[in-house]
Design a protein around this motif. Sequence first.
Motif, short mmCIF file in Angstrom:
data_model
loop_
_atom_site.label_atom_id
_atom_site.label_comp_id
_atom_site.label_asym_id
_atom_site.label_seq_id
_atom_site.Cartn_x
_atom_site.Cartn_y
_atom_site.Cartn_z
N GLU A 118 13.08 4.69 -15.62
CA GLU A 118 12.26 3.50 -15.94
C GLU A 118 12.78 2.81 -17.20
O GLU A 118 12.83 1.59 -17.27
CB GLU A 118 10.80 3.91 -16.11
N ASN A 121 15.99 0.95 -16.39
CA ASN A 121 15.68 -0.24 -15.60
C ASN A 121 15.11 -1.34 -16.49
O ASN A 121 15.48 -2.52 -16.35
CB ASN A 121 14.69 0.08 -14.48
N GLU A 122 14.23 -0.97 -17.41
CA GLU A 122 13.64 -1.95 -18.32
C GLU A 122 14.72 -2.57 -19.21
O GLU A 122 14.75 -3.79 -19.41
CB GLU A 122 12.54 -1.29 -19.16
N ARG A 134 16.83 -10.70 -11.56
CA ARG A 134 15.44 -10.59 -12.02
C ARG A 134 14.47 -11.07 -10.93
O ARG A 134 13.44 -10.45 -10.69
CB ARG A 134 15.25 -11.38 -13.32
N TRP A 137 14.40 -8.43 -8.19
CA TRP A 137 13.63 -7.27 -8.65
C TRP A 137 12.13 -7.56 -8.56
O TRP A 137 11.36 -6.74 -8.07
CB TRP A 137 14.02 -6.91 -10.08
N TRP A 141 9.80 -5.36 -6.27
CA TRP A 141 8.89 -4.48 -7.03
C TRP A 141 7.80 -5.33 -7.69
O TRP A 141 7.73 -5.44 -8.90
CB TRP A 141 9.68 -3.70 -8.09
N ASN A 143 4.76 -4.94 -8.38
CA ASN A 143 3.82 -4.28 -9.31
C ASN A 143 4.45 -3.92 -10.64
O ASN A 143 3.74 -3.53 -11.57
CB ASN A 143 3.22 -3.03 -8.66
N ASP A 144 5.77 -4.05 -10.75
CA ASP A 144 6.45 -3.78 -12.03
C ASP A 144 6.25 -4.96 -12.96
O ASP A 144 6.24 -6.11 -12.54
CB ASP A 144 7.95 -3.57 -11.82
N THR A 145 6.13 -4.66 -14.23
CA THR A 145 6.07 -5.70 -15.24
C THR A 145 7.49 -6.11 -15.59
O THR A 145 8.32 -5.26 -15.93
CB THR A 145 5.35 -5.19 -16.51
N MET A 146 7.75 -7.39 -15.48
CA MET A 146 9.08 -7.90 -15.79
C MET A 146 9.16 -8.18 -17.30
O MET A 146 8.41 -9.00 -17.82
CB MET A 146 9.34 -9.20 -15.02
#
Length: 168
Positions: A118, A121-122, A134, A137, A141, A143-146
């Motif tokens: 994680e 990836n961040e 971006r 992504w 995904w 639900n992921d915070t960009m």
Amino acid sequence: MPKKPVKTKGDAERQEQFWEHVAAFEEAKWITSFDQLVRSGIELPAPEELDDSQLSAKLWEVIRGLAILRTFLYSTDHLSDRELYEELWHELLREETPDMPVNDDSAWHIDLVGNGSEQDNELYLRYYAGEEDRRRWAKDWPNDTMPEHEALPYDRDRHLPSRNKAAE
């Protein structure tokens, strides 16, 4: 009807070399890059023993030494020289790899944001990913915070040796 590829003597030689390499890999002893660098004559003092100017010079000596061993670094521009040397000294150079003969066809790659964690990836999304990556992504995904894109704080990667320019 498609033509069957013609095998040449070069193909057979490459195939034989490949299988020789596989056998050598399976039989190789394992060693750390740290030990390989020391074996090649590079001293590796602990980061806290070096002031900033000594550390920067030592970092580039290590980077060049790794390139001679055909080990190449990527995605380092988010780290200061001290942070990178610490990461190398404490972690990355301590990982074992097969002690294989070095040649122009061999290469090990160390991507500082490429392990799929994680955190990596961040960091990738924050510093290295382009807009298209971006967007992809965010779609894959949702639900992921960009993270907000940030400019890289350092400019090292473009100067790093690579598989194609290792001798520089």
